[in-house]
Design a protein around this motif. Structure first.
Motif, PDB file in Angstrom:
ATOM      1  N   SER A  67      -0.349   5.879 -11.138  1.00 53.18           N
ATOM      2  CA  SER A  67      -0.814   4.523 -10.819  1.00 53.18           C
ATOM      3  C   SER A  67      -0.390   3.536 -11.893  1.00 53.18           C
ATOM      4  O   SER A  67       0.041   2.413 -11.590  1.00 53.18           O
ATOM      5  CB  SER A  67      -2.326   4.502 -10.630  1.00 53.18           C
ATOM      6  N   LEU A  98      -4.205   6.565  -6.781  1.00 54.07           N
ATOM      7  CA  LEU A  98      -2.830   6.174  -7.096  1.00 54.07           C
ATOM      8  C   LEU A  98      -2.681   4.670  -7.321  1.00 54.07           C
ATOM      9  O   LEU A  98      -1.569   4.188  -7.488  1.00 54.07           O
ATOM     10  CB  LEU A  98      -1.881   6.657  -5.996  1.00 54.07           C
ATOM     11  N   GLY A  99      -3.792   3.940  -7.304  1.00 49.90           N
ATOM     12  CA  GLY A  99      -3.757   2.576  -7.809  1.00 49.90           C
ATOM     13  C   GLY A  99      -3.808   1.437  -6.817  1.00 49.90           C
ATOM     14  O   GLY A  99      -3.836   0.271  -7.221  1.00 49.90           O
ATOM     15  N   TYR A 100      -3.858   1.727  -5.511  1.00 49.28           N
ATOM     16  CA  TYR A 100      -3.865   0.616  -4.547  1.00 49.28           C
ATOM     17  C   TYR A 100      -5.063  -0.297  -4.739  1.00 49.28           C
ATOM     18  O   TYR A 100      -4.932  -1.525  -4.760  1.00 49.28           O
ATOM     19  CB  TYR A 100      -3.838   1.149  -3.113  1.00 49.28           C
ATOM     20  N   ARG A 156       0.824  -1.221   0.000  1.00 49.14           N
ATOM     21  CA  ARG A 156       0.000   0.000   0.000  1.00 49.14           C
ATOM     22  C   ARG A 156       0.853   1.265   0.000  1.00 49.14           C
ATOM     23  O   ARG A 156       0.473   2.273  -0.606  1.00 49.14           O
ATOM     24  CB  ARG A 156      -0.925  -0.033   1.222  1.00 49.14           C
ATOM     25  N   TYR A 212       1.607   2.928  -3.249  1.00 48.83           N
ATOM     26  CA  TYR A 212       0.488   3.591  -3.928  1.00 48.83           C
ATOM     27  C   TYR A 212      -0.023   4.793  -3.139  1.00 48.83           C
ATOM     28  O   TYR A 212      -1.105   5.299  -3.418  1.00 48.83           O
ATOM     29  CB  TYR A 212      -0.654   2.597  -4.134  1.00 48.83           C
ATOM     30  N   THR A 256       3.247   2.691 -11.384  1.00 50.61           N
ATOM     31  CA  THR A 256       3.492   1.831 -10.223  1.00 50.61           C
ATOM     32  C   THR A 256       3.025   0.404 -10.492  1.00 50.61           C
ATOM     33  O   THR A 256       3.720  -0.559 -10.140  1.00 50.61           O
ATOM     34  CB  THR A 256       2.783   2.393  -8.976  1.00 50.61           C
TER      35      THR A 256
END
Length: 217
Positions: A116, A89-91, A35, A38, A119
């Motif tokens: 995102s 941000l993509g988590y 996590r 992200y 990552t």
């Protein structure tokens, strides 16, 4: 120096399991998804603190307990196609990618979408893609979807988005009524949509999902 692996384990043991999340696939996905990678740099050290992570402009990454319970309600299977709306941000889409066959993310902020995507690529998540778009429009071109998840609260969901669900598909979102909120799951059965409460939760309302104004003459 934060021991992020230990922090992830503590997050699952103290936030996710006590919230009655028992699905092993969800637990494993959250144990193995970093996590902190992200999260905005300023919040990486507290990525597992049990609070929403601010993303700016009134946006947040949902706290782990709330997100895990939403995933369990969604009941994502290994053959499912998932639409992840406003993944930040993509988590969220990284975790969903560990549960589903494939995931599509629609992120309104171009910088966050780019971040995102970079990552996800750096961490080898190859069954999830994030593109820039308006979450309220969904992604009809790549649907219909088994599951749609919204990373924030709503006051209404337009029918055009519900219609991007497959028959039997589920939409999971936090519904806000004033200061109160609750996670609800909406299931498509033919041309009807049945909604039920799952648990209490709260988050900022996503832009575009505010209740339409009512004009009184």
């Amino acid at each position: 120096m934060v021991d992020f692996k230990a922090a992830r384990t503590a997050m699952v043991d103290r936030q996710v399991r006590p919230a009655d999340v028992t699905d092993y696939a969800i637990i494993e996905a959250m144990l193995t998804t970093p996590r902190e990678r992200y999260a905005p740099k300023a919040y990486r050290s507290v990525a597992y603190a049990g609070e929403h992570i601010p993303l700016g402009e009134g946006r947040v990454a949902l706290d782990c307990r709330t997100f895990a319970k939403m995933l369990e309600a969604a009941d994502i299977g290994p053959d499912d196609l998932v639409l992840d709306l406003a993944p930040g941000l993509g988590y969220s889409i990284a975790v969903i990618g560990r549960l589903a066959a494939a995931a599509v993310g629609i992120e309104p902020d171009e910088a966050m979408a780019t971040n995102s995507a970079e990552t996800l690529d750096a961490l080898g998540v190859d069954n999830a893609v994030v593109t820039v778009g308006d979450p309220i429009e969904g992604d009809a071109d790549h649907g219909p979807f088994d599951v749609i998840i919204l990373n924030g609260a709503v006051e209404h969901v337009p029918r055009n988005l519900l219609c991007q669900l497959k028959d039997g598909g589920r939409l999971v979102a936090i519904w806000r009524e004033g200061a109160l909120g609750q996670c609800r799951i909406t299931r498509r059965i033919g041309d009807t949509f049945n909604t039920r409460r799952v648990f209490d939760a709260s988050a900022p309302v996503l832009s575009g999902f505010e209740k339409p104004p009512v004009f009184v003459l």
